[in-house]
Motif scaffolding. Structure first.
Motif, mmCIF file in Angstrom:
data_model
loop_
_atom_site.group_PDB
_atom_site.id
_atom_site.type_symbol
_atom_site.label_atom_id
_atom_site.label_comp_id
_atom_site.label_asym_id
_atom_site.label_seq_id
_atom_site.Cartn_x
_atom_site.Cartn_y
_atom_site.Cartn_z
ATOM 1 N N SER A 1 63.182 -34.703 101.777
ATOM 2 C CA SER A 1 64.570 -35.177 101.722
ATOM 3 C C SER A 1 65.558 -34.018 101.741
ATOM 4 O O SER A 1 66.611 -34.099 102.379
ATOM 5 N N GLN A 2 65.218 -32.941 101.060
ATOM 6 C CA GLN A 2 66.093 -31.759 101.056
ATOM 7 C C GLN A 2 66.190 -31.158 102.458
ATOM 8 O O GLN A 2 67.266 -30.751 102.889
ATOM 9 N N HIS A 3 65.073 -31.105 103.167
ATOM 10 C CA HIS A 3 65.097 -30.585 104.540
ATOM 11 C C HIS A 3 65.937 -31.486 105.441
ATOM 12 O O HIS A 3 66.716 -30.992 106.267
ATOM 13 N N LEU A 4 65.804 -32.788 105.277
ATOM 14 C CA LEU A 4 66.624 -33.720 106.061
ATOM 15 C C LEU A 4 68.105 -33.527 105.747
ATOM 16 O O LEU A 4 68.954 -33.566 106.645
ATOM 17 N N LYS A 5 68.422 -33.298 104.492
ATOM 18 C CA LYS A 5 69.808 -33.063 104.076
ATOM 19 C C LYS A 5 70.358 -31.797 104.740
ATOM 20 O O LYS A 5 71.490 -31.796 105.236
ATOM 21 N N VAL A 6 69.569 -30.732 104.748
ATOM 22 C CA VAL A 6 70.012 -29.489 105.392
ATOM 23 C C VAL A 6 70.279 -29.734 106.873
ATOM 24 O O VAL A 6 71.293 -29.274 107.421
ATOM 25 N N LEU A 7 69.398 -30.460 107.535
ATOM 26 C CA LEU A 7 69.586 -30.763 108.953
ATOM 27 C C LEU A 7 70.857 -31.589 109.177
ATOM 28 O O LEU A 7 71.622 -31.320 110.100
ATOM 29 N N ARG A 8 71.078 -32.575 108.319
ATOM 30 C CA ARG A 8 72.284 -33.412 108.413
ATOM 31 C C ARG A 8 73.549 -32.593 108.196
ATOM 32 O O ARG A 8 74.492 -32.656 108.979
ATOM 33 N N GLU A 9 73.567 -31.836 107.113
ATOM 34 C CA GLU A 9 74.775 -31.102 106.732
ATOM 35 C C GLU A 9 75.121 -29.977 107.702
ATOM 36 O O GLU A 9 76.257 -29.519 107.725
ATOM 37 N N ASN A 10 74.163 -29.559 108.490
ATOM 38 C CA ASN A 10 74.405 -28.472 109.435
ATOM 39 C C ASN A 10 74.482 -28.932 110.888
ATOM 40 O O ASN A 10 74.439 -28.115 111.809
ATOM 41 N N GLY A 11 74.584 -30.246 111.094
ATOM 42 C CA GLY A 11 74.829 -30.781 112.424
ATOM 43 C C GLY A 11 73.630 -30.897 113.337
ATOM 44 O O GLY A 11 73.790 -31.040 114.552
ATOM 45 N N PHE A 12 72.415 -30.859 112.788
ATOM 46 C CA PHE A 12 71.211 -30.997 113.609
ATOM 47 C C PHE A 12 70.670 -32.426 113.636
ATOM 48 O O PHE A 12 69.921 -32.777 114.534
ATOM 49 N N ALA A 13 71.013 -33.209 112.637
ATOM 50 C CA ALA A 13 70.510 -34.586 112.557
ATOM 51 C C ALA A 13 71.622 -35.490 112.057
ATOM 52 O O ALA A 13 72.542 -35.054 111.361
ATOM 53 N N ARG A 14 71.508 -36.744 112.427
ATOM 54 C CA ARG A 14 72.427 -37.751 111.909
ATOM 55 C C ARG A 14 71.586 -38.896 111.354
ATOM 56 O O ARG A 14 70.431 -39.075 111.748
ATOM 57 N N VAL A 15 72.159 -39.635 110.461
ATOM 58 C CA VAL A 15 71.443 -40.736 109.826
ATOM 59 C C VAL A 15 72.304 -41.991 109.915
ATOM 60 O O VAL A 15 73.536 -41.917 109.877
ATOM 61 N N ARG A 16 71.632 -43.111 110.065
ATOM 62 C CA ARG A 16 72.350 -44.392 110.020
ATOM 63 C C ARG A 16 71.526 -45.367 109.201
ATOM 64 O O ARG A 16 70.290 -45.384 109.284
ATOM 65 N N PRO A 17 72.224 -46.151 108.375
ATOM 66 C CA PRO A 17 71.501 -47.145 107.579
ATOM 67 C C PRO A 17 71.066 -48.317 108.455
ATOM 68 O O PRO A 17 71.751 -48.694 109.399
ATOM 69 N N ASP A 18 69.904 -48.845 108.136
ATOM 70 C CA ASP A 18 69.383 -50.043 108.799
ATOM 71 C C ASP A 18 68.739 -50.879 107.703
ATOM 72 O O ASP A 18 67.539 -50.745 107.439
ATOM 73 N N GLY A 19 69.554 -51.689 107.034
ATOM 74 C CA GLY A 19 69.070 -52.402 105.859
ATOM 75 C C GLY A 19 68.754 -51.399 104.768
ATOM 76 O O GLY A 19 69.575 -50.541 104.438
ATOM 77 N N ALA A 20 67.538 -51.455 104.249
ATOM 78 C CA ALA A 20 67.124 -50.521 103.197
ATOM 79 C C ALA A 20 66.625 -49.202 103.768
ATOM 80 O O ALA A 20 66.432 -48.244 103.021
ATOM 81 N N ARG A 21 66.426 -49.150 105.068
ATOM 82 C CA ARG A 21 65.901 -47.931 105.695
ATOM 83 C C ARG A 21 67.032 -46.998 106.108
ATOM 84 O O ARG A 21 68.162 -47.415 106.308
ATOM 85 N N ARG A 22 66.678 -45.745 106.289
ATOM 86 C CA ARG A 22 67.576 -44.736 106.839
ATOM 87 C C ARG A 22 66.911 -44.201 108.095
ATOM 88 O O ARG A 22 65.784 -43.716 108.051
ATOM 89 N N LEU A 23 67.606 -44.327 109.213
ATOM 90 C CA LEU A 23 67.069 -43.887 110.493
ATOM 91 C C LEU A 23 67.721 -42.570 110.892
ATOM 92 O O LEU A 23 68.950 -42.447 110.914
ATOM 93 N N TYR A 24 66.896 -41.591 111.193
ATOM 94 C CA TYR A 24 67.360 -40.255 111.566
ATOM 95 C C TYR A 24 67.205 -40.047 113.061
ATOM 96 O O TYR A 24 66.280 -40.564 113.682
ATOM 97 N N ALA A 25 68.133 -39.276 113.614
ATOM 98 C CA ALA A 25 68.103 -38.933 115.035
ATOM 99 C C ALA A 25 68.634 -37.515 115.192
ATOM 100 O O ALA A 25 69.338 -37.003 114.317
ATOM 101 N N VAL A 26 68.317 -36.906 116.312
ATOM 102 C CA VAL A 26 68.840 -35.577 116.616
ATOM 103 C C VAL A 26 70.340 -35.690 116.852
ATOM 104 O O VAL A 26 70.813 -36.606 117.519
#
Length: 111
Positions: free
Chosen positions: A45-70
């Motif tokens: 989760s920390q690695h995903l956060k670093v990717l998100r906060e630095n513009g490498f990944a984005r996340v979108r909610p899908d119900g209870a799930r979180r979907l990540y994309a480049v």
């Protein structure tokens, strides 16, 4: 954080490789990373956060799930920075392309 500081970590590079195949739920990413690197879910989760906060990944909610994309934003910045060095490897790649084409031509003529 500089783009290459983010990309310097093998876990984050692997996450981006997974995301390059398309949008992934965080659980699927976590499963692969835990298997390959032996790290905990909070660490993933920390690695995903670093990717998100630095513009490498984005996340979108899908119900209870979180979907990540480049997110290509930071990747474009890294590519722009690398652009100044392409002149060092481009001639080698051009020479390789020439040799591959020559080999194909010779195989065609031999048939």
């Amino acid at each position: 954080m500089h783009a290459f500081d983010v990309l310097g970590d093998p876990v984050r590079r692997r996450i981006l490789e997974l995301l390059a195949d398309g949008e992934q739920p965080s659980g699927a990413i976590t499963d692969v990373i835990r298997e390959e690197f032996g790290i905990s879910q909070p660490a993933v989760s920390q690695h995903l956060k670093v990717l998100r906060e630095n513009g490498f990944a984005r996340v979108r909610p899908d119900g209870a799930r979180r979907l990540y994309a480049v997110d290509a934003t930071a990747l474009r910045a890294a590519d722009d920075w690398l652009g100044q060095f392409r002149r060092f490897w481009r001639p080698h790649l051009d020479a390789l392309a020439t040799e591959v084409a020559r080999g194909k031509r010779q195989r065609r003529l031999a048939e």
